[in-house]
Scaffold this motif. Structure first.
Motif, short mmCIF file in Angstrom:
data_model
loop_
_atom_site.label_atom_id
_atom_site.label_comp_id
_atom_site.label_asym_id
_atom_site.label_seq_id
_atom_site.Cartn_x
_atom_site.Cartn_y
_atom_site.Cartn_z
N SER A 170 23.23 39.52 25.39
CA SER A 170 22.37 40.70 25.45
C SER A 170 22.65 41.62 24.26
N LEU A 171 23.84 41.46 23.65
CA LEU A 171 24.14 42.23 22.43
C LEU A 171 24.09 41.34 21.19
N GLY A 172 23.61 40.12 21.36
CA GLY A 172 23.50 39.20 20.22
C GLY A 172 24.83 38.65 19.73
N VAL A 173 25.84 38.67 20.63
CA VAL A 173 27.18 38.21 20.21
C VAL A 173 27.39 36.76 20.67
N PRO A 174 27.79 35.84 19.78
CA PRO A 174 28.06 34.47 20.22
C PRO A 174 29.31 34.41 21.10
N PHE A 175 29.27 33.50 22.06
CA PHE A 175 30.31 33.43 23.09
C PHE A 175 31.02 32.07 23.04
N HIS A 176 32.33 32.12 22.85
CA HIS A 176 33.16 30.90 22.88
C HIS A 176 34.00 30.90 24.14
N THR A 177 34.19 29.71 24.73
CA THR A 177 35.13 29.62 25.85
C THR A 177 36.12 28.49 25.62
N ASP A 178 37.38 28.77 25.93
CA ASP A 178 38.44 27.77 25.87
C ASP A 178 38.43 27.06 27.23
N ALA A 179 37.89 25.83 27.24
CA ALA A 179 37.75 25.09 28.50
C ALA A 179 38.84 24.03 28.62
N VAL A 180 39.95 24.22 27.92
CA VAL A 180 41.01 23.20 27.91
C VAL A 180 41.51 22.91 29.32
N GLN A 181 41.71 23.94 30.14
CA GLN A 181 42.21 23.69 31.50
C GLN A 181 41.08 23.38 32.47
N ALA A 182 39.89 23.83 32.15
CA ALA A 182 38.75 23.61 33.06
C ALA A 182 38.29 22.15 33.02
N ALA A 183 38.42 21.51 31.86
CA ALA A 183 37.90 20.15 31.68
C ALA A 183 38.49 19.21 32.73
N GLY A 184 37.63 18.44 33.34
CA GLY A 184 38.07 17.51 34.38
C GLY A 184 37.95 18.11 35.77
N TRP A 185 37.90 19.44 35.87
CA TRP A 185 37.90 20.09 37.18
C TRP A 185 36.62 20.87 37.44
N LEU A 186 36.00 21.39 36.38
CA LEU A 186 34.82 22.25 36.54
C LEU A 186 33.67 21.70 35.69
N PRO A 187 32.42 22.08 36.04
CA PRO A 187 31.28 21.59 35.25
C PRO A 187 31.38 22.05 33.80
N LEU A 188 31.00 21.15 32.89
CA LEU A 188 31.11 21.46 31.45
C LEU A 188 29.75 21.47 30.76
N ASP A 189 28.70 21.60 31.55
CA ASP A 189 27.34 21.59 31.01
C ASP A 189 27.09 22.88 30.23
N VAL A 190 27.01 22.76 28.91
CA VAL A 190 26.95 23.98 28.08
C VAL A 190 25.63 24.72 28.23
N GLU A 191 24.58 24.00 28.69
CA GLU A 191 23.30 24.69 28.90
C GLU A 191 23.41 25.63 30.09
N SER A 192 23.95 25.13 31.21
CA SER A 192 24.09 25.99 32.39
C SER A 192 25.10 27.10 32.12
N LEU A 193 26.15 26.78 31.40
CA LEU A 193 27.17 27.81 31.11
C LEU A 193 26.62 28.83 30.11
N GLY A 194 25.74 28.39 29.27
CA GLY A 194 25.13 29.28 28.28
C GLY A 194 26.07 29.67 27.15
N VAL A 195 27.11 28.85 26.93
CA VAL A 195 28.07 29.20 25.87
C VAL A 195 27.60 28.67 24.51
N ASP A 196 28.07 29.31 23.46
CA ASP A 196 27.71 28.88 22.09
C ASP A 196 28.76 27.94 21.53
#
Ligand code: PLP
Length: 385
Positions: A170-196
């Motif tokens: 909403s402020l035009g800022v790109p968003f990064h997420t460190d999914a190192v611990q999430a991988a294997g346990w949580l969904p990693l679909d970048v479209e649904s997550l909306g991460v850049d």
């Protein structure tokens, strides 16, 4: 031995080992070489990239193979901040949370120290959650990049990543997420997550150490950190670790197929383990969010002990775990993550983290809960048996 330190690392899965083997032996070519051996390696790399893209639901060209989670985090935070500021010199701030892994935190501090960026740190609540309101309050129109981890490595708290990404956009800022611990346990679909941009590490999901991925949306410009022959579409030079990429893509694909079943099975085991520890071990405190947490992490403080002594007793009893993050092991300082949650420094010194692999069983956790009761009792000097 019961291994409850999977957040530190996991063994390589047989399927990943078998998939990488040909690229270490017969098909050992350099993917940049213009002969059949080189082509075989290039094909292996391309198919690994396509498999990763299928799991992340992105374009193969948005997948950059790296040497692990640390490099992926560095490339995301520094690469995005530097590229954006090169386009617009007013973008001179970086936003991170108070509980980021050092790979993100130190990347931001580097940008501050060497490139004159201002680092804004968004606080977390007592469970380790970055609330969308706190995040919104910390964002500035001049924020070049925001980086908030998907799930925390010490307490397992899962962040509302999709909501945070929406706020950043909403402020035009790109968003990064460190999914190192999430991988294997949580969904990693970048479209649904909306991460850049999103980082993944191979060795946390059954691929070898030294393999990783950075997803970065194609239109995001990234300043490379490693210069050379222009591999990985110029984002990361250096002859590619073909075997590592193949192993990572194999492990990620398997983890993706198993994710939903694994999530419900291991969450149930985790909840029972937490219930037993809290009810049987006097004074035990659960750290992190009681529900919004990784299925694979149960973390506690045991006031009146020292985390390191409890670890030693547990190892003697056949249970291997960690007193904090592996990177902080050996250091006496209380964990900055626990301090950020508002935990008293003396209590934070008593932290122990149990983290589970996908193969963890009910019997192992039952035995471990009994061992925790005994170990804490021994350290508290009560000598319970
Ligand atoms: N980010 C998080 C949340 C981690 O837990 C880790 C490793 O512990 C890393 C990044 C670094 O990953 P790697 O060990 O692949 O460099």
């Amino acid at each position: 031995m019961i291994f409850l330190d999977a957040a530190a690392t996991t063994p390589v899965r047989r399927e990943a080992l078998e998939a990488m083997w040909p690229f270490l032996t017969g098909e050992f070519g350099n993917p940049s070489s213009h002969h059949t051996l080189g082509e075989a390696a290039a094909n292996g790399l391309a198919s690994a990239r396509a498999s990763v893209a299928k799991v992340l639901r992105c374009r193969p060209g948005d997948v950059t193979f790296t040497s692990g989670g640390t490099e992926a985090d560095n490339l995301a935070v520094k690469g995005l901040a530097l590229a954006r500021r090169a386009q617009d010199p007013s973008l001179d701030r970086v936003l991170i949370s108070a509980i980021e892994h050092p790979a993100v935190e130190e990347s931001a501090r580097y940008l501050e120290r060497v490139h004159g960026f201002v680092v804004d740190v968004v606080p977390v609540d007592g469970y380790g959650v970055v609330t969308p309101d706190a995040f919104r309050a910390a964002l500035r129109p001049t924020t070049a990049v925001a980086s908030i981890m998907y799930a925390n490595n010490e307490v397992g708290t899962v962040q509302p990543v999709a909501e945070l990404a929406r706020v950043a956009h909403s402020l035009g800022v790109p968003f990064h997420t460190d999914a190192v611990q999430a991988a294997g346990w949580l969904p990693l679909d970048v479209e649904s997550l909306g991460v850049d941009a999103m980082s993944i590490s191979g060795h946390k999901i059954g691929a070898p150490k030294g393999s990783g991925v950075l997803y970065a949306r194609g239109r995001q410009k990234l300043e490379p950190l490693v210069h050379g022959g222009g591999q990985e579409r110029g984002r990361r030079s250096g002859t590619e670790n073909v075997a590592g990429a193949v192993a990572l893509s194999t492990a990620l694909t398997l983890a993706h197929a198993e994710q939903a079943t694994l999530h419900s099975r291991v969450s149930g085991l985790r909840d029972e383990f937490i219930r037993r520890v809290l009810s049987e071990v006097p004074g035990a405190i659960l750290t992190g969010h009681p529900e919004l947490r990784l299925p694979s992490v149960a973390s506690f403080c045991f006031p009146g002990t020292s985390g390191e002594s409890v670890l030693l007793e547990l190892e003697r009893l056949g249970v291997v775990c960690s007193s904090g993050s592996a990177c902080a092991a050996g250091s006496d300082a209380p964990s900055p993550v626990l301090l950020a949650l508002g935990i008293d420094p003396a209590v934070a010194q008593t932290a122990v983290r149990f983290s589970f692999n996908s193969t963890v069983t009910e019997a192992e956790l039952s035995q471990a809960a009994t061992a925790v009761y005994e170990a804490v009792g021994l350290v508290q000097g009560l000598g319970r048996r």
